[in-house]
Design a protein around this motif. Structure first.
Motif, PDB file in Angstrom:
ATOM      1  N   ALA A  48       0.850  -1.194   0.000  1.00 43.13           N
ATOM      2  CA  ALA A  48       0.000   0.000   0.000  1.00 43.13           C
ATOM      3  C   ALA A  48       0.881   1.237   0.000  1.00 43.13           C
ATOM      4  O   ALA A  48       1.742   1.392   0.868  1.00 43.13           O
ATOM      5  N   LYS A  49       0.681   2.091  -0.988  1.00 40.54           N
ATOM      6  CA  LYS A  49       1.353   3.384  -1.032  1.00 40.54           C
ATOM      7  C   LYS A  49       0.350   4.421  -0.556  1.00 40.54           C
ATOM      8  O   LYS A  49      -0.674   4.662  -1.202  1.00 40.54           O
ATOM      9  N   LEU A  50       0.642   5.021   0.597  1.00 36.24           N
ATOM     10  CA  LEU A  50      -0.288   5.943   1.239  1.00 36.24           C
ATOM     11  C   LEU A  50       0.217   7.384   1.141  1.00 36.24           C
ATOM     12  O   LEU A  50       1.418   7.644   1.249  1.00 36.24           O
ATOM     13  N   ALA A  51      -0.715   8.296   0.949  1.00 37.62           N
ATOM     14  CA  ALA A  51      -0.410   9.727   0.976  1.00 37.62           C
ATOM     15  C   ALA A  51      -1.329  10.375   1.999  1.00 37.62           C
ATOM     16  O   ALA A  51      -2.560  10.332   1.856  1.00 37.62           O
ATOM     17  N   LEU A  52      -0.729  10.957   3.050  1.00 40.65           N
ATOM     18  CA  LEU A  52      -1.487  11.547   4.157  1.00 40.65           C
ATOM     19  C   LEU A  52      -1.035  12.983   4.370  1.00 40.65           C
ATOM     20  O   LEU A  52       0.162  13.295   4.253  1.00 40.65           O
ATOM     21  N   GLU A  53      -1.976  13.854   4.699  1.00 43.01           N
ATOM     22  CA  GLU A  53      -1.611  15.232   5.022  1.00 43.01           C
ATOM     23  C   GLU A  53      -0.609  15.227   6.171  1.00 43.01           C
ATOM     24  O   GLU A  53      -0.859  14.630   7.218  1.00 43.01           O
ATOM     25  N   TYR A  54       0.509  15.911   5.968  1.00 36.03           N
ATOM     26  CA  TYR A  54       1.617  15.819   6.920  1.00 36.03           C
ATOM     27  C   TYR A  54       1.249  16.369   8.292  1.00 36.03           C
ATOM     28  O   TYR A  54       1.515  15.736   9.320  1.00 36.03           O
ATOM     29  N   ASP A  55       0.615  17.558   8.332  1.00 30.21           N
ATOM     30  CA  ASP A  55       0.347  18.154   9.641  1.00 30.21           C
ATOM     31  C   ASP A  55      -0.685  17.346  10.417  1.00 30.21           C
ATOM     32  O   ASP A  55      -0.602  17.223  11.639  1.00 30.21           O
ATOM     33  N   LEU A  56      -1.664  16.770   9.728  1.00 33.84           N
ATOM     34  CA  LEU A  56      -2.640  15.921  10.403  1.00 33.84           C
ATOM     35  C   LEU A  56      -1.981  14.655  10.937  1.00 33.84           C
ATOM     36  O   LEU A  56      -2.326  14.160  12.017  1.00 33.84           O
ATOM     37  N   THR A  57      -1.029  14.141  10.170  1.00 32.72           N
ATOM     38  CA  THR A  57      -0.305  12.953  10.612  1.00 32.72           C
ATOM     39  C   THR A  57       0.470  13.257  11.893  1.00 32.72           C
ATOM     40  O   THR A  57       0.489  12.447  12.835  1.00 32.72           O
ATOM     41  N   LEU A  58       1.094  14.423  11.948  1.00 27.34           N
ATOM     42  CA  LEU A  58       1.821  14.826  13.155  1.00 27.34           C
ATOM     43  C   LEU A  58       0.925  14.813  14.379  1.00 27.34           C
ATOM     44  O   LEU A  58       1.258  14.226  15.410  1.00 27.34           O
ATOM     45  N   VAL A  59      -0.231  15.467  14.245  1.00 25.90           N
ATOM     46  CA  VAL A  59      -1.133  15.595  15.388  1.00 25.90           C
ATOM     47  C   VAL A  59      -1.724  14.244  15.755  1.00 25.90           C
ATOM     48  O   VAL A  59      -1.809  13.882  16.934  1.00 25.90           O
ATOM     49  N   SER A  60      -2.142  13.481  14.740  1.00 27.55           N
ATOM     50  CA  SER A  60      -2.806  12.206  14.997  1.00 27.55           C
ATOM     51  C   SER A  60      -1.847  11.191  15.604  1.00 27.55           C
ATOM     52  O   SER A  60      -2.180  10.497  16.572  1.00 27.55           O
ATOM     53  N   VAL A  61      -0.632  11.109  15.064  1.00 26.68           N
ATOM     54  CA  VAL A  61       0.364  10.183  15.617  1.00 26.68           C
ATOM     55  C   VAL A  61       0.781  10.644  17.007  1.00 26.68           C
ATOM     56  O   VAL A  61       0.894   9.835  17.943  1.00 26.68           O
ATOM     57  N   GLY A  62       1.008  11.942  17.154  1.00 30.46           N
ATOM     58  CA  GLY A  62       1.427  12.461  18.448  1.00 30.46           C
ATOM     59  C   GLY A  62       0.399  12.198  19.538  1.00 30.46           C
ATOM     60  O   GLY A  62       0.744  11.926  20.692  1.00 30.46           O
ATOM     61  N   THR A  63      -0.886  12.235  19.160  1.00 31.90           N
ATOM     62  CA  THR A  63      -1.949  12.005  20.134  1.00 31.90           C
ATOM     63  C   THR A  63      -2.122  10.527  20.448  1.00 31.90           C
ATOM     64  O   THR A  63      -2.148  10.115  21.612  1.00 31.90           O
ATOM     65  N   SER A  64      -2.234   9.703  19.399  1.00 32.60           N
ATOM     66  CA  SER A  64      -2.542   8.285  19.619  1.00 32.60           C
ATOM     67  C   SER A  64      -1.334   7.496  20.094  1.00 32.60           C
ATOM     68  O   SER A  64      -1.466   6.551  20.886  1.00 32.60           O
ATOM     69  N   GLU A  65      -0.138   7.863  19.644  1.00 30.82           N
ATOM     70  CA  GLU A  65       1.064   7.121  20.019  1.00 30.82           C
ATOM     71  C   GLU A  65       1.874   7.833  21.095  1.00 30.82           C
ATOM     72  O   GLU A  65       2.935   7.350  21.483  1.00 30.82           O
ATOM     73  N   LYS A  66       1.374   8.993  21.528  1.00 29.36           N
ATOM     74  CA  LYS A  66       2.068   9.787  22.559  1.00 29.36           C
ATOM     75  C   LYS A  66       3.530  10.048  22.193  1.00 29.36           C
ATOM     76  O   LYS A  66       4.431   9.933  23.020  1.00 29.36           O
ATOM     77  N   ASP A  67       3.731  10.409  20.908  1.00 25.53           N
ATOM     78  CA  ASP A  67       5.077  10.692  20.423  1.00 25.53           C
ATOM     79  C   ASP A  67       5.240  12.207  20.274  1.00 25.53           C
ATOM     80  O   ASP A  67       5.053  12.775  19.204  1.00 25.53           O
ATOM     81  N   ASP A  68       5.588  12.862  21.369  1.00 26.84           N
ATOM     82  CA  ASP A  68       5.727  14.312  21.357  1.00 26.84           C
ATOM     83  C   ASP A  68       6.913  14.771  20.516  1.00 26.84           C
ATOM     84  O   ASP A  68       6.881  15.853  19.931  1.00 26.84           O
ATOM     85  N   ALA A  69       7.949  13.942  20.434  1.00 28.10           N
ATOM     86  CA  ALA A  69       9.142  14.335  19.682  1.00 28.10           C
ATOM     87  C   ALA A  69       8.811  14.497  18.197  1.00 28.10           C
ATOM     88  O   ALA A  69       9.242  15.455  17.549  1.00 28.10           O
ATOM     89  N   PHE A  70       8.058  13.552  17.649  1.00 29.50           N
ATOM     90  CA  PHE A  70       7.666  13.627  16.244  1.00 29.50           C
ATOM     91  C   PHE A  70       6.862  14.899  15.991  1.00 29.50           C
ATOM     92  O   PHE A  70       7.111  15.629  15.033  1.00 29.50           O
ATOM     93  N   TYR A  71       5.914  15.162  16.867  1.00 26.96           N
ATOM     94  CA  TYR A  71       5.069  16.352  16.681  1.00 26.96           C
ATOM     95  C   TYR A  71       5.904  17.627  16.793  1.00 26.96           C
ATOM     96  O   TYR A  71       5.792  18.536  15.964  1.00 26.96           O
ATOM     97  N   ARG A  72       6.767  17.689  17.794  1.00 29.07           N
ATOM     98  CA  ARG A  72       7.532  18.914  18.061  1.00 29.07           C
ATOM     99  C   ARG A  72       8.489  19.227  16.904  1.00 29.07           C
ATOM    100  O   ARG A  72       8.507  20.345  16.377  1.00 29.07           O
ATOM    101  N   VAL A  73       9.258  18.230  16.485  1.00 29.22           N
ATOM    102  CA  VAL A  73      10.248  18.448  15.420  1.00 29.22           C
ATOM    103  C   VAL A  73       9.558  18.595  14.068  1.00 29.22           C
ATOM    104  O   VAL A  73       9.892  19.471  13.258  1.00 29.22           O
ATOM    105  N   GLY A  74       8.567  17.720  13.808  1.00 28.94           N
ATOM    106  CA  GLY A  74       7.876  17.764  12.524  1.00 28.94           C
ATOM    107  C   GLY A  74       7.075  19.033  12.333  1.00 28.94           C
ATOM    108  O   GLY A  74       7.026  19.585  11.225  1.00 28.94           O
ATOM    109  N   GLN A  75       6.457  19.527  13.417  1.00 30.72           N
ATOM    110  CA  GLN A  75       5.651  20.747  13.318  1.00 30.72           C
ATOM    111  C   GLN A  75       6.518  21.950  12.992  1.00 30.72           C
ATOM    112  O   GLN A  75       6.130  22.811  12.196  1.00 30.72           O
ATOM    113  N   LYS A  76       7.699  22.012  13.590  1.00 26.70           N
ATOM    114  CA  LYS A  76       8.596  23.136  13.305  1.00 26.70           C
ATOM    115  C   LYS A  76       9.023  23.112  11.840  1.00 26.70           C
ATOM    116  O   LYS A  76       9.045  24.146  11.164  1.00 26.70           O
TER     117      LYS A  76
END
Length: 406
Positions: A48-76
């Motif tokens: 499966a080749k997936l294309a997802l909106e990047y900023d939504l992916t940041l927020v969704s992964v950061g929330t569900s997986e509790k990965d603050d580092a991904f959200y913090r670095v990716g958002q900047k």
């Protein structure tokens, strides 16, 4: 209840719905589209080749997986438009991203057994409709099919409404699996599909999606309401609706083929302006002609369509605005190219769903309006004036909001 009372009640409810719908000021601004290309060369291997909106992916992964580092670095990186930084943030947090995707996008074998997902290390980021998208590749290892059962079931729950970041996320899947090719659309109501689905099932999903899109798109609904309220005779509303249909079908198909792809920052304000313009057209006529606003003055040489000069002018305006609305329909699905002939057919079915709802609204609203005009002419002018005034105000509010947001 008399026919006149019924007509007044229906039109009063219609007028009220104009103002109730005001909260949905941006019909396409709070949803997202996920793209998935699913393929396989053998039943045990699916990709499966997936294309997802990047900023939504940041927020969704950061929330569900509790990965603050991904959200913090990716958002900047996202805020700075730093594409290499966005890629680096995703690849450095591969495990959290892999866990998220495997939970939200799954493939099952024919017997219902879960296929094991493995997210590839490499991630790319590019622009789609002026929005950064993360491109991921997921490999699935599946149990061998039995002699009696074949096919795969694909499920997507990416960016669900429950997260409250967006609503009405659609996942458009184009697949070439199990020797079958096709397309499907997944959402909160239809989360899964089988590659063994029939053409009727596949096209039925797109028909439903088209119908729901028009019903859920308050701006397109108000355009249609203004069109009906300003039509003086049945033939006029039928011709106007037909012109609108032909026009938005043209641009919808051109967008699906990738021939045109104007940015939503231009399309969305123009859709709002078109709503105000069609409503304003009728209000201007009402102000100029007063009680004669709904009179149709047709010369003897008018021809088969029997429209006066104002009718033909209005038809041309509606056709022009229909071209713009077609881009809005295509933009709602993020369509930029024809992924396959099957997808193009599915999109045409999506368009048929839109037309079915449009026709149903005309059938529901115009006859009571016609009865009201015959039985209580002055009251009909008051009701249609109130309705179109409300539509005009909302169209202008949306126009200003969308220009400011751009």
């Amino acid at each position: 209840m008399t026919r006149l009372s019924s007509a007044l009640l229906l039109l009063a409810l219609l007028a009220a719905s104009v103002f109730v719908g005001a909260s949905a000021a941006s019909a396409h601004g709070f949803s997202s589209v996920v793209y998935a290309h699913v393929s396989s060369t053998e039943p045990e291997r699916v990709q499966a080749k997936l294309a997802l909106e990047y900023d939504l992916t940041l927020v969704s992964v950061g929330t569900s997986e509790k990965d603050d580092a991904f959200y913090r670095v990716g958002q900047k990186a996202w805020d700075d438009g730093d594409y290499p930084g966005m890629v680096e943030a995703a690849e450095q947090n591969h495990d959290a991203l892999a866990d998220y995707v495997s939970k939200r996008f799954s493939v099952r074998a024919a017997g219902g057994e879960q296929c094991t997902a493995e997210l590839q290390k490499n991630v790319t980021v590019d622009l789609q409709d002026e929005v950064p998208y993360a491109n991921l590749v997921v490999d699935y290892s599946c149990p061998a099919p039995s002699k009696t059962r074949s096919g795969h079931t694909v499920t997507s729950t990416l960016f669900p409404d429950s997260e409250t970041f967006v609503t009405g996320t659609k996942t458009i899947v184009v697949y070439a699996v199990d020797g079958k090719q096709g397309s499907a659309t997944l959402d909160a109501q239809q989360k899964s599909f089988s590659t063994e689905q029939t053409s009727f099932q596949r096209f039925g999903e797109f028909f439903r999606l088209g119908a729901e899109h028009l019903l859920g798109g308050i701006d397109h609904l108000l355009f249609l309401v203004a069109l009906i309220a300003g039509s003086r005779r049945l033939r006029e509303v039928v011709l106007a609706a037909s012109a609108f249909t032909v026009a938005h079908s043209i641009t919808f198909i051109l967008a699906a083929l990738g021939v045109v792809s104007p940015p939503s920052i231009v399309v969305e304000p123009l859709i709002a302006l078109s709503i105000a313009a069609v409503a304003g057209w009728y209000l201007w006529r009402l102000w100029r002609r007063r009680s004669g606003a709904d009179e149709l003055v047709v010369p003897a040489s008018a021809g088969h369509f029997a429209l006066d000069r104002a009718g033909w002018s209005r038809l041309a305006v509606v056709f022009g605005f229909g071209l713009i609305h077609g881009l809005g329909f295509a933009g709602a699905l993020g369509i930029h190219e024809a992924f396959s002939g099957q997808l193009l057919i599915s999109l045409l079915i999506f368009n048929v769903g839109i037309e079915a709802v449009q026709l149903a609204i005309i059938v529901l609203v115009f006859p009571p309006l016609s009865v009201l005009r015959k039985r209580a002419h002055r009251a009909s002018l008051v009701v249609t004036g109130i309705v179109t005034a409300g539509v005009f105000v909302m169209g202008m509010i949306w126009f200003v909001e969308r220009v400011a947001a751009g």
